[in-house]
Design an enzyme around this catalytic site. Structure first.
Site, PDB file in Angstrom:
ATOM      1  N   GLU A 182     -34.245 -11.792 -41.291  1.00 48.22           N
ATOM      2  CA  GLU A 182     -33.387 -12.319 -40.330  1.00 48.22           C
ATOM      3  C   GLU A 182     -32.851 -11.557 -39.151  1.00 48.22           C
ATOM      4  O   GLU A 182     -32.133 -10.736 -39.063  1.00 48.22           O
ATOM      5  CB  GLU A 182     -31.989 -12.585 -41.033  1.00 48.22           C
ATOM      6  CG  GLU A 182     -32.077 -13.497 -42.498  1.00 48.22           C
ATOM      7  CD  GLU A 182     -30.812 -13.937 -42.661  1.00 48.22           C
ATOM      8  OE1 GLU A 182     -30.671 -15.287 -42.899  1.00 48.22           O
ATOM      9  OE2 GLU A 182     -29.661 -13.292 -42.891  1.00 48.22           O
ATOM     10  N   GLU A 194     -24.586  -9.112 -41.626  1.00 51.05           N
ATOM     11  CA  GLU A 194     -22.960  -9.129 -41.485  1.00 51.05           C
ATOM     12  C   GLU A 194     -22.489  -7.915 -42.247  1.00 51.05           C
ATOM     13  O   GLU A 194     -21.272  -7.439 -41.772  1.00 51.05           O
ATOM     14  CB  GLU A 194     -22.307 -10.449 -41.861  1.00 51.05           C
ATOM     15  CG  GLU A 194     -22.770 -11.436 -40.814  1.00 51.05           C
ATOM     16  CD  GLU A 194     -22.998 -12.859 -40.979  1.00 51.05           C
ATOM     17  OE1 GLU A 194     -22.450 -13.349 -42.264  1.00 51.05           O
ATOM     18  OE2 GLU A 194     -23.384 -13.456 -40.205  1.00 51.05           O
ATOM     19  N   GLY A 201     -26.601 -17.586 -36.668  1.00 55.65           N
ATOM     20  CA  GLY A 201     -25.451 -18.272 -35.896  1.00 55.65           C
ATOM     21  C   GLY A 201     -25.604 -18.472 -34.712  1.00 55.65           C
ATOM     22  O   GLY A 201     -24.374 -18.875 -34.019  1.00 55.65           O
ATOM     23  N   HIS A 249     -26.963  -8.272 -46.108  1.00 52.90           N
ATOM     24  CA  HIS A 249     -26.856  -9.153 -45.138  1.00 52.90           C
ATOM     25  C   HIS A 249     -26.593  -8.473 -43.818  1.00 52.90           C
ATOM     26  O   HIS A 249     -25.574  -7.573 -43.940  1.00 52.90           O
ATOM     27  CB  HIS A 249     -26.055 -10.320 -45.408  1.00 52.90           C
ATOM     28  CG  HIS A 249     -25.987 -11.317 -44.561  1.00 52.90           C
ATOM     29  ND1 HIS A 249     -25.395 -11.448 -43.191  1.00 52.90           N
ATOM     30  CD2 HIS A 249     -26.862 -12.485 -44.534  1.00 52.90           C
ATOM     31  CE1 HIS A 249     -25.834 -12.466 -42.502  1.00 52.90           C
ATOM     32  NE2 HIS A 249     -26.359 -13.215 -43.274  1.00 52.90           N
ATOM     33  N   SER A 272     -30.639 -19.440 -37.747  1.00 49.23           N
ATOM     34  CA  SER A 272     -30.479 -20.862 -37.304  1.00 49.23           C
ATOM     35  C   SER A 272     -31.524 -21.734 -37.572  1.00 49.23           C
ATOM     36  O   SER A 272     -31.967 -22.673 -36.902  1.00 49.23           O
ATOM     37  CB  SER A 272     -30.459 -20.534 -35.654  1.00 49.23           C
ATOM     38  OG  SER A 272     -29.380 -20.115 -35.243  1.00 49.23           O
ATOM     39  N   GLY A 295     -27.694 -20.362 -42.999  1.00 49.01           N
ATOM     40  CA  GLY A 295     -26.334 -20.198 -43.055  1.00 49.01           C
ATOM     41  C   GLY A 295     -25.573 -21.877 -42.901  1.00 49.01           C
ATOM     42  O   GLY A 295     -25.511 -22.507 -43.550  1.00 49.01           O
ATOM     43  N   GLY A 296     -25.401 -21.836 -41.627  1.00 53.30           N
ATOM     44  CA  GLY A 296     -24.677 -23.073 -41.067  1.00 53.30           C
ATOM     45  C   GLY A 296     -25.040 -24.324 -41.524  1.00 53.30           C
ATOM     46  O   GLY A 296     -24.019 -25.297 -41.961  1.00 53.30           O
ATOM     47  N   ASN A 347     -26.628 -19.795 -47.906  1.00 54.52           N
ATOM     48  CA  ASN A 347     -25.772 -18.678 -47.712  1.00 54.52           C
ATOM     49  C   ASN A 347     -24.244 -19.438 -47.091  1.00 54.52           C
ATOM     50  O   ASN A 347     -24.236 -19.292 -45.891  1.00 54.52           O
ATOM     51  CB  ASN A 347     -26.243 -17.611 -46.956  1.00 54.52           C
ATOM     52  CG  ASN A 347     -25.274 -16.509 -46.529  1.00 54.52           C
ATOM     53  OD1 ASN A 347     -24.130 -16.628 -47.219  1.00 54.52           O
ATOM     54  ND2 ASN A 347     -25.483 -15.606 -45.516  1.00 54.52           N
ATOM     55  N   TRP A 348     -23.486 -19.580 -47.971  1.00 54.68           N
ATOM     56  CA  TRP A 348     -22.347 -20.280 -47.386  1.00 54.68           C
ATOM     57  C   TRP A 348     -21.275 -19.359 -46.786  1.00 54.68           C
ATOM     58  O   TRP A 348     -20.462 -19.739 -46.028  1.00 54.68           O
ATOM     59  CB  TRP A 348     -21.392 -20.754 -48.650  1.00 54.68           C
ATOM     60  CG  TRP A 348     -22.133 -22.123 -49.110  1.00 54.68           C
ATOM     61  CD1 TRP A 348     -23.195 -22.558 -48.612  1.00 54.68           C
ATOM     62  CD2 TRP A 348     -21.418 -23.071 -50.171  1.00 54.68           C
ATOM     63  NE1 TRP A 348     -23.306 -24.172 -49.383  1.00 54.68           N
ATOM     64  CE2 TRP A 348     -22.581 -24.163 -50.116  1.00 54.68           C
ATOM     65  CE3 TRP A 348     -20.464 -22.778 -51.131  1.00 54.68           C
ATOM     66  CZ2 TRP A 348     -22.141 -25.039 -51.436  1.00 54.68           C
ATOM     67  CZ3 TRP A 348     -20.348 -23.697 -51.972  1.00 54.68           C
ATOM     68  CH2 TRP A 348     -21.038 -24.896 -52.255  1.00 54.68           C
ATOM     69  N   LYS A 349     -21.620 -18.141 -46.690  1.00 52.07           N
ATOM     70  CA  LYS A 349     -20.735 -17.049 -46.035  1.00 52.07           C
ATOM     71  C   LYS A 349     -19.232 -17.307 -46.534  1.00 52.07           C
ATOM     72  O   LYS A 349     -18.936 -17.835 -47.878  1.00 52.07           O
ATOM     73  CB  LYS A 349     -20.798 -16.963 -44.585  1.00 52.07           C
ATOM     74  CG  LYS A 349     -22.385 -16.930 -43.992  1.00 52.07           C
ATOM     75  CD  LYS A 349     -22.475 -16.549 -42.995  1.00 52.07           C
ATOM     76  CE  LYS A 349     -24.080 -16.690 -42.389  1.00 52.07           C
ATOM     77  NZ  LYS A 349     -24.317 -16.130 -41.106  1.00 52.07           N
TER      78      LYS A 349
END
Ligand code: PGA
Length: 249
Positions: free
Chosen positions: A167, A97, A173, A95, A213, A234-235, A10-12
């Site tokens: 999640e 966010e 994150g 998601h 994470s 993600g990251g 997930n590149w966001k």
């Protein structure tokens, strides 16, 4: 029943089109032999470039959100039909966010999942509790209720084709991961809820990922847990080397 492992990045709101092309060109030869399924969920403006770069590779491309309507006066929105028209295969729905910053609700999540299936997009549906909810002992209640509401009205076949990403919000994150046992237990409770509503056979087919994470160091142990069918990353999905390691977990 053994399920496949699905690793989704997930590149966001990261990666310009040029960076997306380079990432996929660098990653593709490294993951050619991977047994796990690979998905990259990229920003809208990257989709077309990513799809072209991923042609003739085993990397699948997804979006990170969409509207549930086919078309209309919704300035700034993207429809399921638009995604489908360029051959996008997956779409992240709900998601945390989006739930937190953009008013996504269990109801809109449910509408979007149904709209995705109508055009043949496969949804990756996110559920997860906040730290507050967890500390109040409500985590299981929250995630099973989010799951139930997200899947409401779907056929067994549609449920089987839904990917769920568990999640915990406090792990996204933050560098804090749920322990392997904790994540496994939470995912087990989601699957149990699906057994209750859709029966054992369907529940055993649903891919349920862990997210929050996930990195090149912890992915192997997480994915080895019996209930955890891969991860939403993600990251660590922004670096080719790290993502390659995770894909090979
Ligand atoms: P993270 O994000 O891996 O950076 O924690 C996961 C996600 O939000 O999907």
């Amino acid at each position: 029943m053994s399920r496949r492992i699905v690793v989704a990045g997930n590149w966001k709101m990261n990666m310009l089109p040029g960076e997306a092309i380079k990432f996929i060109e660098d990653l593709a030869p490294l993951v050619e032999d991977a047994e796990n399924e690979i998905i990259l969920c990229v920003p809208y403006v990257d989709l077309f470039y990513a799809l072209l770069s991923a042609q003739n590779t085993n990397i699948k491309i997804g979006a990170q959100n969409m509207h549930y309507k086919e078309s209309g006066a919704y300035t700034g929105e993207v429809s399921p039909q638009m995604l489908k028209s360029i051959n996008v295969e997956y779409v992240i729905i709900g998601h945390s966010e989006r739930r937190q910053y953009y008013g996504e609700t269990d109801e809109s999540v449910n509408k979007k999942i149904k709209a995705a299936f109508e055009v043949g997009l496969k949804p990756i549906v996110c559920v997860g509790e906040t730290l507050e909810q967890r500390e109040a002992g409500k985590a299981e209640e929250i995630i099973t209720s989010q799951t139930e509401k997200a899947l409401e009205g779907l056929t067994n076949e549609q449920v089987e084709n839904t990917i769920i990403a568990y999640e915990p919000i406090w792990a996204i994150g933050t560098g804090k991961t749920a322990t392997n046992e904790d994540a496994n237990r939470s995912i087990g409770s989601i699957r149990k809820k699906i057994v209750e509503i859709y029966g054992q056979n369907t529940a055993e087919r649903v891919i349920i990922q862990y997210g929050g994470s996930v990195n090149a160091k912890n992915s192997k142990e997480l994915f080895a847990m019996p209930e955890i069918d891969g991860g939403l990353v993600g990251g660590a999905s922004l670096k080719v080397e790290d993502f390659n390691t995770i894909v090979h977990s």
